[in-house]
Structure formats: structure tokens, C-alpha cells
Design an enzyme around this catalytic site. Structure first.
Site, PDB file in Angstrom:
ATOM      1  N   GLY A 267       0.830  -1.192   0.000  1.00 35.17           N
ATOM      2  CA  GLY A 267       0.000   0.000   0.000  1.00 35.17           C
ATOM      3  C   GLY A 267       0.868   1.248   0.000  1.00 35.17           C
ATOM      4  CB  CYS A 268       0.223   4.694  -1.185  1.00 32.16           C
ATOM      5  SG  CYS A 268      -1.471   4.918  -0.591  1.00 32.16           S
ATOM      6  CE1 TYR A 269      -1.443   8.412   3.821  1.00 31.60           C
ATOM      7  CE2 TYR A 269      -3.298   6.989   3.301  1.00 31.60           C
ATOM      8  CZ  TYR A 269      -2.771   8.260   3.458  1.00 31.60           C
ATOM      9  OH  TYR A 269      -3.560   9.366   3.256  1.00 31.60           O
TER      10      TYR A 269
ATOM     11  CB  THR B 121       5.295   2.322   0.311  1.00 35.81           C
ATOM     12  OG1 THR B 121       4.704   1.190  -0.344  1.00 35.81           O
ATOM     13  CG2 THR B 121       6.637   2.620  -0.339  1.00 35.81           C
TER      14      THR B 121
END
Length: 324
Positions: free
Chosen positions: A116-118, A120
């Protein structure tokens, strides 16, 4: 030489379009596309996946689980960009820089889950500090983070689009800055907890901003709570050593380092258009306070860029191909 074949299931979505645009410019892979009329035909999608070298899933969680269950080929590699398999024991976690051996695990796996972006940003900043012992595993970690509205999917993008997005409209967008996840059950928390080495799940407070792309993940550290507080230089040294030689993780100079706009503001969007995670350490050794922050493009290293990086590894191609 026969080029590897890649199918993107969900090519028309936000992440799918971003992946497709990156791959369409390359001459070393062939992108297989579905007949638009059969986009929702699960059987046809499974047939195409059985025919390629790598299938990239850009689908809602349940749809991703459903289509994986229909794949019969023992040779096709699956890269899932949804949340469905990120903590599944049988799936490799697609963060090559996470730990020694992670890149090799991804290369050998037939099932890889894109992070996921967060998570990462959070894991890039926190994993090395916990692994080194500078931040104890039982430290009560909090995360304050903000993302552009493109991270919220089609519905949120359309909502902001009605207000003109960043280009400016006649009305103010509904949430110029809106904190959410206030029931503390955000789907990214389990992923953050599992791979960080922490003994307890972090307290995660995400927010959405009135801009399309960009992400800033901030981890405040009240180091005065520790018997032997590390200095800002020690925190920075651990991160710099951990990511030495990594092309997609930049550890910026300790403190300002020329990165602050007007020497005051950490720009949320400065990593846009790249596959970079940029890490920052700000510290006051007198008060034993520090902030470790990660900046990334939520559609780059936070989604499509990471998917292309993982695909390259899975196919045995140069990891940096098609990425900046």
C-alpha cells in the site's frame, strides 16, 4: 527472443491506467488487453491470465480473490495491487528494499502482493530504526499522513473533479484537508504492523488533501521517553546505511538540507512523477524530539511505479527499466 506477456486486470482504473502508460512505452514487454466488451467477464479474464507470464491485478479485494481462484496455469505469475493478499503467508510482500533477501523472495515467487502507499512510506522510515534497536519494538508509534485525493479511488477523484481539483473551481472542495480513519481500523494498519517489527500496531491518522498526487508520511518520535535517546545523527546514519545503493530510496540530508520551501515547509508533492521514497530526519537533540518523514508519489512508488518495479524483478528484467 519472445517478449514476456503481461495482462493488467483492471486496466481502466486509476492504478491500472498508470501501469499501462508505463508499460506501453517499453519495447521489452507485450501488454495483452481484453476486449472492452468482456471487461467484466471473469472467465475471459482468467483465460487471458492463464496465457501470460505476469498478470497484474488492479481490482477491489473481493474481485482479486475471486479471479485468483480461477487461474489454472502453474506458470503465470500474479502481482496483486489490491489489499487482498498483503499479509497472506503464501504471498511475497512486494517491497524489495524492505529487508535483506526480500528482492530475491520476490524474484522467486509466483504470488506477489504490491504494498500500500501509506505502508510504503511508513515501513521505509520505521523498519530500519526498529531493526537497529534505536526505536524499541514496544515504542508507541503514531503516524500522521496526508495523500492526494487520487489515492481514494474513482469516487473521491470524481468528487474533487467536480470542484476543479488543483486547477481551481468556483467552489471550495469538500475537504481541503480532511482527517479520516477515525475508528482506528484502517486497512493499512495490519500491513504496517506485520512488516515493521513493532510489538504493537501503530496509531495511524491518515488525511486527504485538495491536491491530486503526492504523499507525506510523518512519524513523530518523543525520544525523551527512552532511557538512552538516540540523536538525530544516529537516526539518520541508520537509514542512510540501510538504503545505501538503493536506487529508489533517497535519504535526504539531516535537517533542512535545502529541501524545505522557504526553509519552513516540507512539500508534499516534490516526489511526484518518480518511483522514489524520500526520507527525512528532523531532530532537536536538546529536547530529545525527532520527526522521521517519508515523501512519495502515491501513484508512483505508492502504487503503479512499485508494480512495475516488482514486475521487472519477477520477469528477471533490469529493476529500474521504465522508472525514474
Amino acid at each position: 527472443m519472445v517478449q514476456p506477456r503481461v495482462f493488467i486486470d483492471g486496466e481502466a482504473g486509476t492504478t491500472g491506467l498508470q501501469i499501462y502508460s508505463r508499460l506501453a512505452q517499453r519495447g521489452d514487454v507485450t501488454v495483452v488487453s481484453i476486449d472492452p466488451a468482456k471487461r467484466k467477464d471473469v472467465v475471459e479474464r482468467a483465460r487471458l491470465m492463464d496465457s501470460v507470464d505476469v498478470a497484474i491485478l488492479c481490482l477491489p479485494d473481493e474481485a482479486a480473490r475471486e479471479v485468483v481462484g480461477l487461474i489454472s496455469s502453474p506458470t503465470v505469475k500474479i502481482l496483486d495491487a489490491s489489499t487482498a493478499h498483503r499479509t497472506h503467508a503464501d504471498w511475497a510482500y512486494g517491497f524489495p528494499e524492505l529487508a535483506p533477501g526480500q528482492r530475491e523472495t520476490i524474484a522467486k515467487s509466483y504470488r506477489v502482493s504490491n504494498p500500500g502507499c501509506y505502508p510504503t512510506g511508513f515501513l521505509a522510515a520505521m523498519k530500519p530504526l526498529v531493526a537497529s534497536g534505536l526505536v524499541p519494538a514496544d515504542f508507541p508509534v503514531t503516524i500522521n499522513a496526508i495523500s492526494g485525493y487520487s489515492g481514494g479511488g474513482r469516487q473521491l477523484i470524481e468528487t474533487y473533479g467536480e470542484y476543479g481539483g488543483e486547477s481551481g473551481g468556483d467552489s471550495e472542495p469538500p475537504y481541503p484537508y480532511g482527517v479520516y480513519g477515525l475508528t482506528f481500523g484502517h486497512k493499512h494498519v495490519e500491513e504496517m504492523y506485520r512488516y515493521s517489527g513493532l510489538a504493537h500496531a501503530p496509531l495511524f491518522l491518515p488525511a486527504v488533501g485538495a491536491f491530486e498526487q503526492g504523499m507525506l508520511v510523518q512519524i513523530p518520535l518523543p525520544l525523551w521517553t527512552l532511557d538512552h535517546p538516540p540523536t538525530g545523527q544516529q537516526l539518520w546514519d541508520v537509514l542512510a546505511d540501510y538504503y545505501a545503493g538503493e536506487p529508489f530510496v533517497q535519504v535526504k540530508a539531516l535537517g533542512d538540507g535545502g529541501e524545505l520551501r522557504d526553509r519552513k515547509f516540507l512539500d508534499t508533492k516534490a516526489a511526484n512523477g518518480t518511483n522514489q521514497v524520500q526520507l527525512f530526519v528532523f531532530a532537536n537533540d536538546d529536547t530529545h524530539e525527532a520527526l522521521v518523514a517519508a515523501r512519495l508519489d502515491n501513484l508512483g512508488k505508492g502504487a503503479a511505479g512499485a508494480a512495475v518495479q516488482n514486475m521487472n524483478i519477477m520477469l528477471g528484467l533490469s529493476e529500474q527499466t521504465g522508472l525514474i
